[in-house]
Structure formats: C-alpha cells, structure tokens
Design an enzyme around this catalytic site. Sequence first.
Site, PDB file in Angstrom:
ATOM      1  N   SER A 145       0.867  -1.192   0.000  1.00 47.15           N
ATOM      2  CA  SER A 145       0.000   0.000   0.000  1.00 47.15           C
ATOM      3  C   SER A 145       0.896   1.232   0.000  1.00 47.15           C
ATOM      4  O   SER A 145       2.061   1.150   0.426  1.00 47.15           O
ATOM      5  CB  SER A 145      -0.861   0.005   1.270  1.00 47.15           C
ATOM      6  OG  SER A 145      -1.486   1.268   1.446  1.00 47.15           O
ATOM      7  N   TYR A 158      -2.480  -1.288  10.532  1.00 48.13           N
ATOM      8  CA  TYR A 158      -2.413  -1.482   9.069  1.00 48.13           C
ATOM      9  C   TYR A 158      -1.118  -0.890   8.522  1.00 48.13           C
ATOM     10  O   TYR A 158      -0.401  -1.528   7.745  1.00 48.13           O
ATOM     11  CB  TYR A 158      -3.629  -0.824   8.417  1.00 48.13           C
ATOM     12  CG  TYR A 158      -3.719  -0.997   6.915  1.00 48.13           C
ATOM     13  CD1 TYR A 158      -4.188  -2.179   6.357  1.00 48.13           C
ATOM     14  CD2 TYR A 158      -3.338   0.032   6.043  1.00 48.13           C
ATOM     15  CE1 TYR A 158      -4.282  -2.339   4.984  1.00 48.13           C
ATOM     16  CE2 TYR A 158      -3.437  -0.113   4.668  1.00 48.13           C
ATOM     17  CZ  TYR A 158      -3.916  -1.306   4.147  1.00 48.13           C
ATOM     18  OH  TYR A 158      -4.001  -1.460   2.776  1.00 48.13           O
TER      19      TYR A 158
HETATM   20  P1  NAD Z   1     -10.993  -6.726  -0.414  1.00 54.10           P
HETATM   21  O1  NAD Z   1     -11.473  -6.654   0.974  1.00 54.10           O
HETATM   22  O2  NAD Z   1     -11.950  -6.445  -1.524  1.00 54.10           O
HETATM   23  O3  NAD Z   1     -10.337  -8.143  -0.705  1.00 54.10           O
HETATM   24  C1  NAD Z   1      -9.474  -8.766   0.206  1.00 54.10           C
HETATM   25  C2  NAD Z   1      -9.616 -10.267   0.045  1.00 54.10           C
HETATM   26  O4  NAD Z   1      -8.722 -10.908   0.988  1.00 54.10           O
HETATM   27  C3  NAD Z   1     -11.023 -10.757   0.377  1.00 54.10           C
HETATM   28  O5  NAD Z   1     -11.455 -11.616  -0.670  1.00 54.10           O
HETATM   29  C4  NAD Z   1     -10.843 -11.532   1.676  1.00 54.10           C
HETATM   30  O6  NAD Z   1     -11.711 -12.653   1.812  1.00 54.10           O
HETATM   31  C5  NAD Z   1      -9.401 -11.999   1.560  1.00 54.10           C
HETATM   32  N1  NAD Z   1      -8.839 -12.350   2.865  1.00 54.10           N
HETATM   33  C6  NAD Z   1      -8.836 -11.605   3.998  1.00 54.10           C
HETATM   34  N2  NAD Z   1      -8.279 -12.292   5.012  1.00 54.10           N
HETATM   35  C7  NAD Z   1      -7.930 -13.504   4.504  1.00 54.10           C
HETATM   36  C8  NAD Z   1      -7.330 -14.666   5.052  1.00 54.10           C
HETATM   37  N3  NAD Z   1      -6.965 -14.721   6.347  1.00 54.10           N
HETATM   38  N4  NAD Z   1      -7.113 -15.743   4.261  1.00 54.10           N
HETATM   39  C9  NAD Z   1      -7.490 -15.704   2.964  1.00 54.10           C
HETATM   40  N5  NAD Z   1      -8.057 -14.639   2.379  1.00 54.10           N
HETATM   41  C10 NAD Z   1      -8.288 -13.555   3.146  1.00 54.10           C
HETATM   42  O7  NAD Z   1      -9.748  -5.736  -0.494  1.00 54.10           O
HETATM   43  P2  NAD Z   1      -8.838  -5.206  -1.712  1.00 54.10           P
HETATM   44  O8  NAD Z   1      -9.023  -3.754  -1.788  1.00 54.10           O
HETATM   45  O9  NAD Z   1      -9.027  -6.030  -2.934  1.00 54.10           O
HETATM   46  O10 NAD Z   1      -7.412  -5.453  -1.056  1.00 54.10           O
HETATM   47  C11 NAD Z   1      -6.452  -6.372  -1.536  1.00 54.10           C
HETATM   48  C12 NAD Z   1      -5.080  -5.955  -1.024  1.00 54.10           C
HETATM   49  O11 NAD Z   1      -4.779  -4.659  -1.521  1.00 54.10           O
HETATM   50  C13 NAD Z   1      -4.980  -5.855   0.505  1.00 54.10           C
HETATM   51  O12 NAD Z   1      -3.718  -6.351   0.921  1.00 54.10           O
HETATM   52  C14 NAD Z   1      -5.073  -4.359   0.761  1.00 54.10           C
HETATM   53  O13 NAD Z   1      -4.413  -3.981   1.956  1.00 54.10           O
HETATM   54  C15 NAD Z   1      -4.375  -3.826  -0.466  1.00 54.10           C
HETATM   55  N6  NAD Z   1      -4.681  -2.428  -0.778  1.00 54.10           N
HETATM   56  C16 NAD Z   1      -5.933  -2.047  -1.142  1.00 54.10           C
HETATM   57  C17 NAD Z   1      -6.180  -0.712  -1.438  1.00 54.10           C
HETATM   58  C18 NAD Z   1      -7.532  -0.208  -1.859  1.00 54.10           C
HETATM   59  O14 NAD Z   1      -7.723   1.020  -1.929  1.00 54.10           O
HETATM   60  N7  NAD Z   1      -8.501  -1.058  -2.157  1.00 54.10           N
HETATM   61  C19 NAD Z   1      -5.139   0.233  -1.339  1.00 54.10           C
HETATM   62  C20 NAD Z   1      -3.883  -0.196  -0.956  1.00 54.10           C
HETATM   63  C21 NAD Z   1      -3.671  -1.529  -0.683  1.00 54.10           C
END
Ligand code: NAD
Length: 257
Positions: A145, A158
């Site tokens: 991130s 986080y």
């Molecule tokens: P999201 O919540 O849509 O998806 C996250 C997925 O991870 C979900 O399908 C969830 O079931 C799965 N997950 C959570 N805990 C788990 C576990 N213990 N075992 C297996 N699966 C698990 O979120 P996203 O936005 O798609 O995020 C994906 C990654 O991107 C994350 O690491 C998040 O920190 C990072 N990220 C997202 C953003 C954003 O703005 N969306 C920005 C920076 C970083």
Amino acid sequence: PAGRLAGRVALVTGAAQGIGLGIALRLAREGAAVALNVHKEDARAAEARQQVQALGAACEVFVADVSRIAPTRQLVADVAARLGRLDILVNNAGIERHAGVLEVTEADFDAVIATNLKGPFFLAQAFAAHVQDAGGGGRIINISSVHEDLPFPHFAPYCASKGGLRMLMRTMALELAPLGITVNNVSPGAIRTPINEALLQDAAKVAALQAQIPVGRMGEPSDVAGAVAFLASADASYITGTSIIVDGGLLWNYSEQ
Ligand code: NAD
C-alpha cells in the site's frame, strides 16, 4: 493460452474479489494457470473461478486462511500437486480495521498483523522451499500500500503491517536472489474495491478523495494488476527488492501538503 506468462502457475491469495480477482484475471489473460486462494468456499469464489476459466485458463480454487502458518504450507503443497508446479506467488489478501490509537484492541492488532504480515512471510517461506526443491526460479509479489510509507491516522496496525511488508520484501529479495526468486511490492493508492465500500457509498467523500489524486480518479483493480503482470514477466527479471507505487500520484500530492 499463449502470452508472456504461458506455462507459468500463479497463486493469488484473497482472490475472490477486488484487487486479487483483478490480478487473477490479468495473469490468466497473459497465459498463466491460476490458483485462486479464497478464505471461504462460497458463490463469490465459484463466480471468480468461472470468470478466470472463461478466459481459457486453467484455474482451481484453494480454501485457506492465510493468516495462519499451517494452512499456508498446505496451500503451497496443494497448488503444486493440483496444478503441477508453482512459479508466481501474489500475496494479496489483506484486511484493515478503523480504530484510533486509544481504541485499538489486541484482537484488531493481531488480526491485521497476522493477515497482512505474518501470512505473506510464511507463504513466501513455503514458496521459496518449493522453488528450491524444484530447481530455482520464481516471483514473489506482495500487494502492499502507499501506507507502507505514508502514515494513515486511525489505521496504525495497518500501516505497521505494510511498513513491515516493505522490509520483509527488501530482506527476502537479498536472501532469495540466489534461488532465482525476485521479491517486490506493488503499492496501491485508493482503489475501487469492497474494502472501500463505506467510502464508495459517499459521493462527497469520493469527490474529495479524487480531488487529492493528481490523475483525477480512483484506481481500478486492473490498474494494480498491470503492474503485477509486469513484475511476473520476463521484462522484470532484473527488478528485485523494490516497490512499484500505483496511486495516480496520490502519495506525492500528500507529501506536498
Ligand atoms: P478486499 O477486501 O476487496 O479483498 C481482500 C480479500 O482478501 C477478500 O477476498 C478476503 O476474503 C481476503 N482475505 C482476507 N483475510 C484472509 C485470510 N486470512 N485468508 C485468505 N483470504 C483472506 O480488499 P482489496 O481492496 O481487494 O485489497 C487487496 C489488497 O490490496 C490488501 O492487501 C489491501 O491492503 C491492499 N490495498 C488495497 C487498497 C484499496 O484502496 N482497495 C489500497 C492499498 C492496498
């Protein structure tokens, strides 16, 4: 399918939705067989598998809680057994908890660190052991991130998890280079996914956020997936130990204020 990842097998954690699903679809389009890790076997997981298979790619679903060590080891063994090999690990699964420093509970702290930091480390460890046994060569790509560097009030655990992921990545890059494994982070800014559901319901907040983003829009999962596909490809064979920021300029704009 033909493509720059033809013949490769990629494991994407947390791949049922959001950025993980976007990455799975893109890697499949580039010719890889894709192992979709999901937390639970449900309709969303089945739908994700169908979307990937519709691209003509081999695809299997693997249920595992990647915040615990035993399932991460089993996951690597299961993917190699069912898809024949494993070349690319994408540590994407992640969670966040909104709480001020005075409110964070031990349970919140442990859950965020276990999912975002401990899980990716032990999955990388199991992956590296597999690559060593298989004769070398692989890619580890962590979805970090902008908050691996940028403070984010009300998200201290986080930020700690993503900052930690940056140093894990840098250290693993040095240690795993002799095995032919590159290790890099892709660090998104604000991306339209279910993790931001509350924000996305609030048009005024979205407008205020977009005003902070120099390119003028939030990112899409496909924006992140493009960087992942590049890091997985032969074009990135000399890139290791670094973070690619995918944020439409957000980070530098914040730093200016
Ligand atoms: P999201 O919540 O849509 O998806 C996250 C997925 O991870 C979900 O399908 C969830 O079931 C799965 N997950 C959570 N805990 C788990 C576990 N213990 N075992 C297996 N699966 C698990 O979120 P996203 O936005 O798609 O995020 C994906 C990654 O991107 C994350 O690491 C998040 O920190 C990072 N990220 C997202 C953003 C954003 O703005 N969306 C920005 C920076 C970083």
